[in-house]
Design an enzyme around this catalytic site. Structure first.
Site, PDB file in Angstrom:
ATOM      1  N   ASP A 120       0.807  -1.215   0.000  1.00 51.96           N
ATOM      2  CA  ASP A 120       0.000   0.000   0.000  1.00 51.96           C
ATOM      3  C   ASP A 120       0.839   1.263   0.000  1.00 51.96           C
ATOM      4  OD1 ASP A 120       0.735  -0.764   2.655  1.00 51.96           O
ATOM      5  OD2 ASP A 120      -0.696   0.686   3.469  1.00 51.96           O
ATOM      6  N   GLU A 187       0.132  -1.195   5.740  1.00 46.24           N
ATOM      7  CA  GLU A 187       1.196  -0.668   6.589  1.00 46.24           C
ATOM      8  C   GLU A 187       1.015   0.809   6.877  1.00 46.24           C
ATOM      9  OE1 GLU A 187       5.028   1.251   7.603  1.00 46.24           O
ATOM     10  OE2 GLU A 187       3.754   1.592   5.849  1.00 46.24           O
TER      11      GLU A 187
END
Length: 475
Positions: A120, A187
């Protein structure tokens, strides 16, 4: 009087002897480099990273549902681009979007290793789009760079790992120890639904790795005064993370007749009080290791300070940001310019130094600001991570790999101020480290989570080279 003067001179002489003894005793901790057979890397890798950037795998918030089209599209891209990896490694999707690859080793007696990254990226502020050299999700390739969100954080390391594994498989390479590739999907918003789930799954299976390595360390170019060489920051742990919301509630009123305690004024005062009463700087592990490794490479006058922290630690620790930091990040209150609001709120973010904790941060806030202000934790919170060893075989192997791939670099253990997914892997790993050789200089530092994120082409090849050599060193 003479005795007094002689006494003062004796003390000064003794002090000088101590300073010089400690300085001359502080010797270089750098290990020798070893010759390696460098991997020849095709320019095709730039195209692969460019395509990876084009999938907008954005994490907006902890509660937001991931964009299935972007993430599943990215997964399909990985499968198509790295066929040998998907043929020879076992792939599991954890919590739908996170990826866990298992590359079985030939020696069951050797502990596995875990190589991490995350899929991400953070969003792009719409007003800044015109300031980008190219669209943040175009993945444009220039003569010198690959541009786009994720080029630095963190698709570069993810794709570099995939390139390395694919190349090793082309060479019919079989690792002696099992290798896990762990790629979380959230994350940027704490990792609780991605990496945390992968770590839990590995724990359930009884996995105990020799080491885990993730982002969070880097190659520093021109960032450390007094050192011309590249400094490889190999982080042993990370600070904790906690945000607290301060809420002021009053009866409000008309701005023409402001009360003694104005809603926004009370909030502003609390913010100023917190900024004026910072947590103290402390010499804790691993900052002590950082002083030893870094100090030994400095010019003599600066080396004196690093060799004698008992006397000079104040300015050194301040330069290293070795304390729990306080940062107001969000403020909200007021509806109209002639109305005193009934509610005003501010969010204060703290990055917590090892040895301190979330509960201590809250007490610190409550001891400083007015008891009329409500203090509540908000969002993701985590205490500082444990600190990994500099004596382990894993640390020495990573250190040796860095010195072999970058022979003129100086390896320095450290503590990362930002959060990483690595924090979840202490239960399944003897040691957890943070380092990929992304080069940062005073200009590129602002590109992390910022405008015009991009990675230099040669640096990207260094990422692949490092990942390839690290796997071979551990096997």
């Amino acid at each position: 009087m003479k005795k007094f003067i002689y006494g003062i001179l004796l003390v000064i002489l003794l002090l000088l002897c101590i300073l010089l003894f400690n300085t001359f005793s502080l010797t270089s901790k750098q290990v020798s480099s070893e010759p390696i057979k460098e991997l020849t890397i095709s320019d095709k890798v730039f195209t692969n990273l460019s395509k990876a950037i084009q999938y907008p795998t954005i994490s907006y918030s902890e509660d937001a549902i991931p964009d299935s089209t972007a993430f599943h599209g990215f997964h399909d891209f990985l499968k198509e681009t790295y066929p040998l990896t998907h043929e020879h490694l076992t792939l599991e999707k954890v919590n739908e979007y996170s990826l866990l690859y298992t590359w079985k080793g030939s020696d069951k007696n050797k502990k596995p290793i875990i190589l991490m990254s995350h899929q991400d990226v953070v969003p792009v502020d719409e007003p800044t789009l015109g300031d980008w050299e190219a669209g943040p999700f175009d993945g444009e390739i220039t003569d010198t760079h690959i541009i786009g969100r994720g080029a630095l954080d963190d698709k570069a390391s993810l794709i570099a790992l995939m390139e390395s594994v694919e190349q090793l498989l082309k060479e019919s390479y079989t690792p002696s120890r099992t290798i896990y590739l762990a790629f979380g999907h959230d994350e940027e918003v704490g990792g609780s639904n991605g990496a945390a789930k992968i770590a839990s799954l590995l724990k359930e299976r009884g996995v105990k790795a020799a080491m885990t390595i993730d982002e969070g360390g880097f190659l520093a170019d021109g960032l450390i005064p007094g050192i011309d060489n590249t400094v490889a920051i190999l982080n042993l742990g990370e600070k904790g993370f906690a945000s607290y919301k301060l809420t002021v509630e009053t009866n409000g009123g008309h701005s023409s007749a402001p009360p003694k305690e104005n809603t926004i004024g009370m909030l502003a005062k609390a913010i100023v009080e917190l900024e004026n009463n910072q947590f103290p700087y402390k010499l804790v592990e691993p900052v002590n290791h950082q002083l030893d490794y870094l100090g030994a490479e400095l010019p003599f006058t600066k080396k004196i300070a690093f060799a004698n922290p008992w006397l000079f630690k104040g300015p050194i620790l301040e330069a290293l940001n070795a304390h729990t930091t306080t940062a107001p990040t969000i403020i909200d209150g007021g509806l109209k310019n002639n109305v005193i609001p009934t509610v005003a709120e501010a969010t204060i973010n703290f990055r917590i130094l090892p040895g301190e904790n979330i509960e201590g941060v809250k007490k610190h806030i409550e001891n400083i600001i007015s008891d009329k202000i409500k203090v509540e934790p908000v969002g993701f919170l985590t205490n500082p991570s444990p600190i990994s060893s500099i004596e382990s075989e894993s640390f020495k192997t990573i250190e040796k790999t860095i010195r072999s791939v970058f022979p003129t670099s100086i390896v320095v253990p450290g503590l990362t101020g930002g959060g990483t997914d690595a924090r979840y892997f202490y239960d399944v790993s003897d040691d957890v480290y943070r380092f990929y050789p992304i080069r940062l200089n005073p200009k590129s530092l602002t590109r992390f989570h910022g405008i015009d994120e991009k990675i230099n082409k040669e640096n990207y090849k260094e990422l692949i080279q490092f990942s390839y050599q690290l796997i071979k060193k551990f096997n």
